[in-house]
Design a protein around this motif. Sequence first.
Motif, PDB file in Angstrom:
ATOM      1  N   CYS A 178       0.945  -1.195   0.094  1.00 43.18           N
ATOM      2  CA  CYS A 178       0.068   0.085   0.009  1.00 43.18           C
ATOM      3  C   CYS A 178       0.867   1.426   0.010  1.00 43.18           C
ATOM      4  CB  CYS A 178      -0.899   0.044   1.225  1.00 43.18           C
ATOM      5  SG  CYS A 178      -2.126   1.475   1.203  1.00 43.18           S
ATOM      6  N   GLU A 179       1.446   1.625   1.040  1.00 43.42           N
ATOM      7  CA  GLU A 179       2.185   2.882   1.202  1.00 43.42           C
ATOM      8  C   GLU A 179       3.148   2.836   2.352  1.00 43.42           C
ATOM      9  OE1 GLU A 179      -0.506   6.252   1.652  1.00 43.42           O
ATOM     10  OE2 GLU A 179      -1.872   5.212   3.426  1.00 43.42           O
ATOM     11  N   GLY A 180       3.765   3.920   2.750  1.00 42.97           N
ATOM     12  CA  GLY A 180       4.538   4.149   4.067  1.00 42.97           C
ATOM     13  C   GLY A 180       3.679   5.157   4.872  1.00 42.97           C
ATOM     14  N   SER A 183       4.591   8.477   3.158  1.00 40.53           N
ATOM     15  CA  SER A 183       5.134   8.166   1.779  1.00 40.53           C
ATOM     16  C   SER A 183       4.438   7.363   0.684  1.00 40.53           C
ATOM     17  CB  SER A 183       6.732   7.682   1.801  1.00 40.53           C
ATOM     18  OG  SER A 183       6.647   6.353   2.408  1.00 40.53           O
ATOM     19  N   ASN A 184       4.552   7.449  -0.250  1.00 38.20           N
ATOM     20  CA  ASN A 184       4.270   6.460  -1.301  1.00 38.20           C
ATOM     21  C   ASN A 184       5.400   5.535  -1.522  1.00 38.20           C
ATOM     22  OD1 ASN A 184       2.183   8.935  -2.471  1.00 38.20           O
ATOM     23  ND2 ASN A 184       1.383   7.013  -2.178  1.00 38.20           N
ATOM     24  N   ARG A 208       4.426  11.213  -5.951  1.00 34.57           N
ATOM     25  CA  ARG A 208       3.973  10.235  -6.702  1.00 34.57           C
ATOM     26  C   ARG A 208       3.444  10.552  -8.016  1.00 34.57           C
ATOM     27  NH1 ARG A 208      -0.695   7.638  -7.736  1.00 34.57           N
ATOM     28  NH2 ARG A 208      -0.741   5.465  -7.930  1.00 34.57           N
ATOM     29  N   ALA A 209       2.576  11.547  -8.086  1.00 39.02           N
ATOM     30  CA  ALA A 209       1.807  11.923  -9.331  1.00 39.02           C
ATOM     31  C   ALA A 209       2.802  12.432 -10.429  1.00 39.02           C
ATOM     32  CB  ALA A 209       0.635  12.808  -9.104  1.00 39.02           C
ATOM     33  N   VAL A 246      11.574   2.384  -3.421  1.00 35.30           N
ATOM     34  CA  VAL A 246      11.813   3.717  -3.358  1.00 35.30           C
ATOM     35  C   VAL A 246      10.710   4.381  -2.692  1.00 35.30           C
ATOM     36  CG1 VAL A 246      11.682   5.818  -4.989  1.00 35.30           C
ATOM     37  CG2 VAL A 246      13.063   3.803  -5.543  1.00 35.30           C
ATOM     38  N   LEU A 247      10.835   5.382  -1.930  1.00 35.84           N
ATOM     39  CA  LEU A 247       9.822   6.026  -1.314  1.00 35.84           C
ATOM     40  C   LEU A 247       9.676   7.542  -1.950  1.00 35.84           C
ATOM     41  CD1 LEU A 247      10.479   5.403   2.316  1.00 35.84           C
ATOM     42  CD2 LEU A 247       9.248   3.849   0.908  1.00 35.84           C
ATOM     43  N   THR A 248       8.476   7.968  -2.171  1.00 39.43           N
ATOM     44  CA  THR A 248       8.339   9.274  -2.461  1.00 39.43           C
ATOM     45  C   THR A 248       7.507   9.971  -1.815  1.00 39.43           C
ATOM     46  OG1 THR A 248       6.306   8.762  -3.819  1.00 39.43           O
ATOM     47  CG2 THR A 248       8.517   8.631  -4.980  1.00 39.43           C
ATOM     48  N   SER A 249       7.629  11.417  -1.450  1.00 34.70           N
ATOM     49  CA  SER A 249       6.640  12.195  -0.627  1.00 34.70           C
ATOM     50  C   SER A 249       7.490  13.639  -0.897  1.00 34.70           C
ATOM     51  CB  SER A 249       6.722  11.994   0.989  1.00 34.70           C
ATOM     52  OG  SER A 249       8.002  12.122   1.633  1.00 34.70           O
ATOM     53  N   SER A 250       6.727  14.660  -0.117  1.00 39.21           N
ATOM     54  CA  SER A 250       7.121  15.956  -0.270  1.00 39.21           C
ATOM     55  C   SER A 250       8.145  16.165   0.755  1.00 39.21           C
ATOM     56  CB  SER A 250       6.106  16.900   0.199  1.00 39.21           C
ATOM     57  OG  SER A 250       5.118  16.876  -0.667  1.00 39.21           O
TER      58      SER A 250
END
Length: 288
Positions: A178-180, A183-184, A208-209, A246-250
């Motif tokens: 699912c997610e962190g 984070s995505n 993510r987008a 990989v993690l993604t977030s602001s």
Amino acid sequence: MSLVIWADGRLVGQEEAALSAVDHGVTVGDGVFETCTVFDGQVFALTRHLQRLARSATGLGLAAPDEQKVRDGVAAVLDEAVRARGPFDGRLRITVTAGVGPLGSGRVPGAQTVVVAVQESAMAPTSRSVRSPWPRNERSAVAGLKTTSYAENVVALADAVAKGGDEAILANTVGDLCEGTGSNVFVERGGELVTPTLASGCLAGITRALLLEWGAEAGLPVREATDGELPFSVLDEVTRGEAQLVLTSSGRNVQPVTWLDGADVAVGDVSAAARELFEKLCRERLDP
């Protein structure tokens, strides 16, 4: 740099009382928020964050926040921070609550509180992640909304930190990745970076987008997963060295995981290219 805080029209000190003791955001976590990246004293992707803030509020049953009021608060804290520190990199948080309300779950119609805060900070280049023992409920009434009801994330992250990590990775109730907690996630397999769909219950992350959009524009193989493509057990492939994460977030941008559940793991070629692409474009395209 200490926190710079704006609450409902005025700058306030970090130790100064600014909210009612019976604000619904305090008593029952009834609110929504956005955390934005600041580059050189300017907010990255503010328009997208304000659009998601409005979607989260509507999904929670709140009125969409007054966008101009929020923008005024953002400008006020940035102006004050830059005046004191000069251009800086950091994080800015926008919080909107249901305002003063009763001690129970009921709301006072029309009430709303807006708080904006900013602080200097730096992003780590990599992550140490841990599988969480608790799932994300993709059927929850607040699935996919960025609400201030963050207790589940706090507990899961504390568990990960106690085990040596800085992020917890969650499955959903049907056993899919699912997610962190904040984070995505993307998995690199077979030369592609693949991320769970929003139907998994994950947040529609801004980073993510943008990675999906910018990756496609640059010709990187980055896409959403198909149904059943990313079970939670895919993380076993990561610890075996057969896939990468990989993690993604602001707060992270595009951040490769180099340690998972006690095992050192490699950074994939596509993951590294995605990070390099995002680091370049995020400073060139301030409000994509």
